[in-house]
Design an enzyme around this catalytic site. Structure first.
Site, PDB file in Angstrom:
ATOM      1  N   ASP A   1       3.517  -6.705   8.428  1.00 35.97           N
ATOM      2  CA  ASP A   1       2.671  -7.024   7.579  1.00 35.97           C
ATOM      3  C   ASP A   1       1.189  -7.157   8.151  1.00 35.97           C
ATOM      4  OD1 ASP A   1       2.897  -9.517   8.321  1.00 35.97           O
ATOM      5  OD2 ASP A   1       3.201 -10.374   6.392  1.00 35.97           O
ATOM      6  N   SER A   2       1.054  -7.441   9.292  1.00 37.86           N
ATOM      7  CA  SER A   2      -0.016  -7.291  10.243  1.00 37.86           C
ATOM      8  C   SER A   2      -1.042  -5.949  10.012  1.00 37.86           C
ATOM      9  CB  SER A   2      -0.025  -7.480  11.536  1.00 37.86           C
ATOM     10  OG  SER A   2       0.989  -6.751  12.273  1.00 37.86           O
TER      11      SER A   2
ATOM     12  N   ASP B   1       8.917  -5.461   7.298  1.00 38.57           N
ATOM     13  CA  ASP B   1       8.331  -6.773   7.388  1.00 38.57           C
ATOM     14  C   ASP B   1       8.036  -7.328   5.784  1.00 38.57           C
ATOM     15  OD1 ASP B   1       7.746  -9.267   8.432  1.00 38.57           O
ATOM     16  OD2 ASP B   1       5.816  -8.665   8.980  1.00 38.57           O
TER      17      ASP B   1
ATOM     18  N   LYS C   1      12.581  -8.383   7.792  1.00 38.63           N
ATOM     19  CA  LYS C   1      12.269  -9.757   8.401  1.00 38.63           C
ATOM     20  C   LYS C   1      11.538 -10.460   7.212  1.00 38.63           C
ATOM     21  CE  LYS C   1       8.311  -9.994  11.335  1.00 38.63           C
ATOM     22  NZ  LYS C   1       7.629 -11.176  10.569  1.00 38.63           N
TER      23      LYS C   1
ATOM     24  N   GLU D   1       9.628 -14.713   6.920  1.00 37.90           N
ATOM     25  CA  GLU D   1       9.263 -15.654   7.708  1.00 37.90           C
ATOM     26  C   GLU D   1       9.520 -16.891   6.953  1.00 37.90           C
ATOM     27  OE1 GLU D   1       4.663 -15.795   7.636  1.00 37.90           O
ATOM     28  OE2 GLU D   1       4.773 -13.776   8.554  1.00 37.90           O
TER      29      GLU D   1
ATOM     30  N   GLU E   1       7.120 -16.989  17.136  1.00 36.12           N
ATOM     31  CA  GLU E   1       5.957 -16.528  17.326  1.00 36.12           C
ATOM     32  C   GLU E   1       5.135 -17.759  17.704  1.00 36.12           C
ATOM     33  OE1 GLU E   1       4.003 -14.281  14.309  1.00 36.12           O
ATOM     34  OE2 GLU E   1       1.781 -14.732  14.923  1.00 36.12           O
TER      35      GLU E   1
HETATM   36  O1  KIV Z   1       3.387  -8.435  11.271  1.00 32.76           O
HETATM   37  C1  KIV Z   1       3.693  -8.531  12.330  1.00 32.76           C
HETATM   38  O2  KIV Z   1       3.236  -7.656  13.213  1.00 32.76           O
HETATM   39  C2  KIV Z   1       4.529  -9.618  12.775  1.00 32.76           C
HETATM   40  C3  KIV Z   1       4.391 -10.004  14.021  1.00 32.76           C
HETATM   41  C4  KIV Z   1       3.096 -10.139  14.418  1.00 32.76           C
HETATM   42  C5  KIV Z   1       5.268 -10.850  14.502  1.00 32.76           C
HETATM   43  O3  KIV Z   1       5.084 -10.217  11.826  1.00 32.76           O
END
Ligand code: KIV
Length: 282
Positions: free
Chosen positions: A44-45, A83, A113, A115, A182
């Site tokens: 989600d980055s 994510d 994934k 969090e 992280e």
């Molecule tokens: O969103 C992402 O790329 C991530 C990583 C930075 C761990 O969650």
């Protein structure tokens, strides 16, 4: 190279290190697969690195799905993780299961994934019960960075490190098959990696973890807003692209581009006819 499945990733623990990148698009996914990267996270980055948001909070499920679809097409033989964005799983187990399912049904990813530590265990169990491979994510969890007092490294005091160890053990007990750490000290990363039976993934958690992650746009020097301490840049695409664009501007302005070699000429005999035709317009 055939796609690695979760049991093969488990067999690799304490063998050779596993490589992982975050990627959001078809061409980068193609490059990653060609380079032999073991796993891709469609993180989600993308909110910051693709859309220019200040953080990951505005990212939606629909955006994540579109980017996962593109990555899947670019890297059909690579283990891809979707994510789960902010508020796609926090409010209820049902919502978490439904959204995790969308990643598999619509984008064909291999795992999801989410969090959080002990507080997301009901959601983790629900998603696992639906038959979906789950990757946990603890330490600096950007979606709850407000509660953490900002994007700060975690586990730097013994109390904070203990909370991480307890979260890691609880997530493994709940059944997560992968765990991402992280921005935590390498001492804590090492202990958790040795303690857990599942592969432990590092994004700024030191050298001892089983899997190492970098965001592709950081690794190639494309994302310019900030660079965390644990990132290594392997090239500077921003400089290369900016310089190419400047050269293009200069050449168009000076008439050096385009030239005859960049043109499609008329078919044989057609130009003479065209010269006759345009006389009618005089
Ligand atoms: O969103 C992402 O790329 C991530 C990583 C930075 C761990 O969650």
């Amino acid at each position: 190279m055939p796609k690695k499945m979760i049991h093969e990733l488990h067999q690799m623990k304490r063998g050779r290190k596993i490589t992982w990148i975050t990627s959001y698009d078809y061409p980068t996914a193609q490059f990653a697969e060609a380079a032999g990267i073991d796993m891709i996270l469609v993180g989600d980055s993308l909110g910051m690195c693709v859309y220019g948001y200040p953080n990951t909070i505005p990212v939606t499920m629909d955006q994540c799905i579109v980017h996962c679809e593109a990555v899947r097409r670019g890297a059909p033989n690579t283990f891809v993780i979707g994510d789960m964005p902010f508020m796609s799983y926090q409010s209820s187990v049902e919502k978490a299961v439904e959204n995790a399912g969308r990643f598999l049904k619509e984008a064909g990813v291999d795992a999801v994934k989410l969090e959080g530590g002990r507080r997301v265990i009901p959601m983790v169990r629900g998603i696992l019960d639906a038959g979906i491979v789950v990757c946990g994510h603890i330490g600096l969890t950007p979606q709850s960075s407000g509660q953490l007092g900002g994007h700060k490294a975690q586990g730097r005091t013994v109390e904070s490190a203990q909370a991480l160890v307890d979260d890691a053990l609880a997530l493994q007990d709940a059944g997560v098959q992968l765990l991402l750490l992280e921005a935590i000290p390498p001492e804590v990363g090492k202990f958790i990696t040795e303690k857990l039976a599942i592969p432990v993934l590092s994004f700024g958690a030191g050298m001892h973890c089983d899997v190492h992650l970098l965001i592709a746009t950081d690794l190639i020097g494309q994302f310019q807003a900030f660079t965390p301490k644990f990132v290594k840049r392997y090239c500077n695409v921003a400089e290369m692209v900016t310089s190419a664009l400047k050269q293009y501007c200069d050449e168009v302005r000076s008439g050096a581009f385009p030239t005859d070699e960049h043109c499609y000429h008329m078919l044989e005999g057609e130009h003479e006819k065209f010269v006759e035709l345009i006389k009618r317009y005089e």
